[in-house]
Enzyme design. Structure first.
Site, PDB file in Angstrom:
ATOM      1  N   GLU A  86       5.868  23.236 -36.206  1.00  0.00           N
ATOM      2  CA  GLU A  86       7.066  22.984 -35.403  1.00  0.00           C
ATOM      3  C   GLU A  86       7.599  24.274 -34.775  1.00  0.00           C
ATOM      4  OE1 GLU A  86      10.641  21.882 -34.311  1.00  0.00           O
ATOM      5  OE2 GLU A  86      11.042  21.850 -36.451  1.00  0.00           O
TER       6      GLU A  86
ATOM      7  N   SER B 295      12.082  22.721 -40.976  1.00  0.00           N
ATOM      8  CA  SER B 295      10.810  22.001 -41.155  1.00  0.00           C
ATOM      9  C   SER B 295       9.699  22.798 -40.476  1.00  0.00           C
ATOM     10  CB  SER B 295      10.875  20.623 -40.504  1.00  0.00           C
ATOM     11  OG  SER B 295      11.885  19.843 -41.088  1.00  0.00           O
TER      12      SER B 295
ATOM     13  N   ARG C  28      11.018  16.545 -31.036  1.00  0.00           N
ATOM     14  CA  ARG C  28      10.925  18.011 -31.179  1.00  0.00           C
ATOM     15  C   ARG C  28      10.175  18.649 -29.995  1.00  0.00           C
ATOM     16  NH1 ARG C  28      13.889  16.594 -34.667  1.00  0.00           N
ATOM     17  NH2 ARG C  28      14.070  17.429 -36.773  1.00  0.00           N
TER      18      ARG C  28
HETATM   19  N1  EPU Z   1       9.567  13.958 -49.256  1.00  0.00           N
HETATM   20  C1  EPU Z   1       8.845  14.105 -50.414  1.00  0.00           C
HETATM   21  N2  EPU Z   1       8.584  15.372 -50.852  1.00  0.00           N
HETATM   22  C2  EPU Z   1       9.022  16.475 -50.199  1.00  0.00           C
HETATM   23  C3  EPU Z   1       9.763  16.319 -49.019  1.00  0.00           C
HETATM   24  C4  EPU Z   1      10.029  15.041 -48.550  1.00  0.00           C
HETATM   25  O1  EPU Z   1       8.418  13.146 -51.028  1.00  0.00           O
HETATM   26  O2  EPU Z   1       8.754  17.588 -50.670  1.00  0.00           O
HETATM   27  C5  EPU Z   1       9.904  12.619 -48.779  1.00  0.00           C
HETATM   28  C6  EPU Z   1      11.392  12.323 -49.010  1.00  0.00           C
HETATM   29  O3  EPU Z   1      11.632  11.847 -50.302  1.00  0.00           O
HETATM   30  C7  EPU Z   1      11.685  11.300 -47.952  1.00  0.00           C
HETATM   31  C8  EPU Z   1      10.750  11.685 -46.825  1.00  0.00           C
HETATM   32  O4  EPU Z   1       9.744  12.529 -47.370  1.00  0.00           O
HETATM   33  O5  EPU Z   1      11.330  10.013 -48.399  1.00  0.00           O
HETATM   34  C9  EPU Z   1      11.467  12.371 -45.661  1.00  0.00           C
HETATM   35  O6  EPU Z   1      12.173  13.523 -46.133  1.00  0.00           O
HETATM   36  P1  EPU Z   1      13.565  13.994 -45.479  1.00  0.00           P
HETATM   37  O7  EPU Z   1      14.538  12.869 -45.463  1.00  0.00           O
HETATM   38  O8  EPU Z   1      13.977  15.256 -46.168  1.00  0.00           O
HETATM   39  O9  EPU Z   1      13.248  14.272 -43.954  1.00  0.00           O
HETATM   40  P2  EPU Z   1      12.015  14.972 -43.225  1.00  0.00           P
HETATM   41  O10 EPU Z   1      11.268  13.909 -42.486  1.00  0.00           O
HETATM   42  O11 EPU Z   1      11.249  15.820 -44.154  1.00  0.00           O
HETATM   43  C10 EPU Z   1      13.246  15.342 -40.955  1.00  0.00           C
HETATM   44  C11 EPU Z   1      13.438  16.477 -39.979  1.00  0.00           C
HETATM   45  C12 EPU Z   1      14.538  17.417 -40.460  1.00  0.00           C
HETATM   46  C13 EPU Z   1      15.818  16.603 -40.576  1.00  0.00           C
HETATM   47  C14 EPU Z   1      15.600  15.436 -41.540  1.00  0.00           C
HETATM   48  C15 EPU Z   1      16.785  14.486 -41.561  1.00  0.00           C
HETATM   49  C16 EPU Z   1      11.309  16.852 -38.877  1.00  0.00           C
HETATM   50  C17 EPU Z   1      10.115  17.747 -38.735  1.00  0.00           C
HETATM   51  N3  EPU Z   1      12.192  17.208 -39.804  1.00  0.00           N
HETATM   52  O12 EPU Z   1      12.783  15.907 -42.166  1.00  0.00           O
HETATM   53  O13 EPU Z   1      14.716  18.415 -39.463  1.00  0.00           O
HETATM   54  O14 EPU Z   1      16.882  17.422 -41.040  1.00  0.00           O
HETATM   55  O15 EPU Z   1      14.472  14.644 -41.123  1.00  0.00           O
HETATM   56  O16 EPU Z   1      16.838  13.797 -40.341  1.00  0.00           O
HETATM   57  O17 EPU Z   1      11.428  15.866 -38.156  1.00  0.00           O
HETATM   58  C18 EPU Z   1      13.982  20.598 -38.793  1.00  0.00           C
HETATM   59  O18 EPU Z   1      13.495  20.076 -37.797  1.00  0.00           O
HETATM   60  O19 EPU Z   1      13.917  21.834 -38.990  1.00  0.00           O
HETATM   61  C19 EPU Z   1      14.638  19.760 -39.801  1.00  0.00           C
HETATM   62  C20 EPU Z   1      15.103  20.252 -40.947  1.00  0.00           C
END
Ligand code: EPU
Length: 357
Positions: free
Chosen positions: A353, A253, A164
């Site tokens: 972010e 995010s 990012r």
């Molecule tokens: N989780 C929770 N509770 C929550 C949210 C997440 O327990 O309220 C857990 C999920 O169950 C999962 C883990 O956290 O085990 C990761 O969650 P998720 O797969 O939704 O991905 P993320 O790490 O929260 C990142 C990116 C997203 C991208 C997704 C998929 C960043 C900051 N965010 O989110 O990017 O779509 O992975 O690759 O790296 C963005 O940058 O705006 C964005 C949406």
């Protein structure tokens, strides 16, 4: 060059925050930028480059001259045995670009489907999702130097991509987060991206490393999906988890997923063994910021009209509407409260972010 005065920015930021630009210039070609720079009054700047407005928090009216990027165009530039090279205007919507490539039989961007924002903004924060980052599909970009009016081209190494992050997020005197570039390479506020060239490698191979995609593959019994099927899976996963900015204002995010040392990771596991963590190739660990925020009890909570999305705690949302929208100040108050609780509970500092304007 089309110039608007006292222009509402509410339709142009995905949070839906009510703020105004003193001056907004619609940029439809490189010549519009050169005309602006040559303009006696407006050419002095300062400038603020606005893409899809999907990664910004407006904390007040914008005094800088806003360049609203509307340069269009999508074309297949090269077809070699190694890759397809696609060129897109900075003002194209990213998702339209993904759809266009698939419709023209050019796979490779499907994991990045449905990401809000424009093509020109994609390199700025090195957008990424479901196991693919922009830097994995990047060839080069064209930009204009707002200080000199010179046009220039950068390759991937010169963009200083990291998680990012890129040279476009750093002030000229700061190094980038990956430390790979010498000081002085920051281009924030200085460069405006006009065209991006994407490299879609051949032969195409489905990228199914992300857990959510593996689940879809197992559920549907499709071990070798087409690019169109991966596209549909990614759209379905995103629609289930992330709010549509046209319905509920948000900037995706709100915090980056923090990276920690193995020792820090063990310390956090000792505090809560359920913490979601992923080993990185360099030996460090990435933590799921959404999980940390959720564990602190923030999911679904609100402070004023700023809320934490019910289905994904990493996304802050606008619980107001129209003139009664959330303010950038309210969003930042909520963000700071979340940072404080995560720090107190886990000793981790979350880094926002979006760009705060
Ligand atoms: N989780 C929770 N509770 C929550 C949210 C997440 O327990 O309220 C857990 C999920 O169950 C999962 C883990 O956290 O085990 C990761 O969650 P998720 O797969 O939704 O991905 P993320 O790490 O929260 C990142 C990116 C997203 C991208 C997704 C998929 C960043 C900051 N965010 O989110 O990017 O779509 O992975 O690759 O790296 C963005 O940058 O705006 C964005 C949406």
């Amino acid at each position: 060059m089309l110039v608007e005065k006292n222009c509402s920015l509410q339709p142009f930021n995905s949070f839906g925050i009510a703020a105004r630009a003193q001056t907004l210039v619609h940029v439809r070609c490189v010549d519009d930028i050169l005309q602006l720079l040559a303009h006696e009054e407006l050419g002095r700047g300062p400038f603020f480059v606005l893409g899809g407005g999907s990664n910004i928090v407006l904390t007040g009216d914008v005094k800088a001259v806003v360049l609203k990027m509307e340069i269009k165009g999508l074309r297949l530039l090269e077809d070699t045995p190694q890759a397809w090279i696609v060129e897109a205007g900075a003002g194209e919507l990213w998702h339209d670009c993904v759809r266009w490539t698939l419709a023209h039989g050019l796979p490779g961007l499907e994991n990045l489907a449905l990401i809000p924002g424009t093509v020109g903004a994609a390199p700025v924060q090195n957008i990424g999702a479901y196991g693919v980052e922009l830097q994995d599909r990047f060839e080069s970009l064209d930009a204009v130097d707002l200080a000199t009016g010179q046009c220039f081209t950068l390759d991937a190494a010169q963009c200083g991509f990291a998680y990012r992050d890129s040279v476009f997020k750093h002030a000229p005197s700061q190094p980038t987060a990956n430390g790979g570039l010498p000081r002085g390479m920051g281009l924030a506020g200085r460069a405006v991206i006009t065209r991006v060239r994407l490299r879609l490698p051949k032969p195409w191979k489905a990228e199914l490393g992300y857990l959510d995609l593996q689940r879809r593959s197992a559920e549907t019994g499709i071990a070798q999906p087409t690019a169109q099927q991966v596209f549909e899976w990614v759209c379905a996963i995103r629609r289930a988890k992330l709010p549509d900015p046209r319905v509920v204002g948000n900037a995706g995010s709100f915090f980056k997923n923090p990276t920690v040392t193995p020792e820090q990771c063990l310390d956090i596991i000792a505090r809560d063994p359920r913490v979601v963590h992923y080993p990185m190739t360099d030996g460090s660990f990435k933590l799921a910021a959404g999980w940390l925020i959720d564990a602190c009890g923030w999911r679904g909570k609100s402070v004023g009209k700023a809320g934490v999305y019910e289905k994904q705690a990493l996304v802050l949302v606008n619980r107001g509407h129209g003139q009664d929208s959330v303010t950038g100040g309210e969003v930042m108050t909520l963000a700071r409260a979340i940072q404080t609780s995560v720090y107190e509970r886990f000793g981790i500092r979350l880094e926002p972010e979006p760009v705060v304007v």
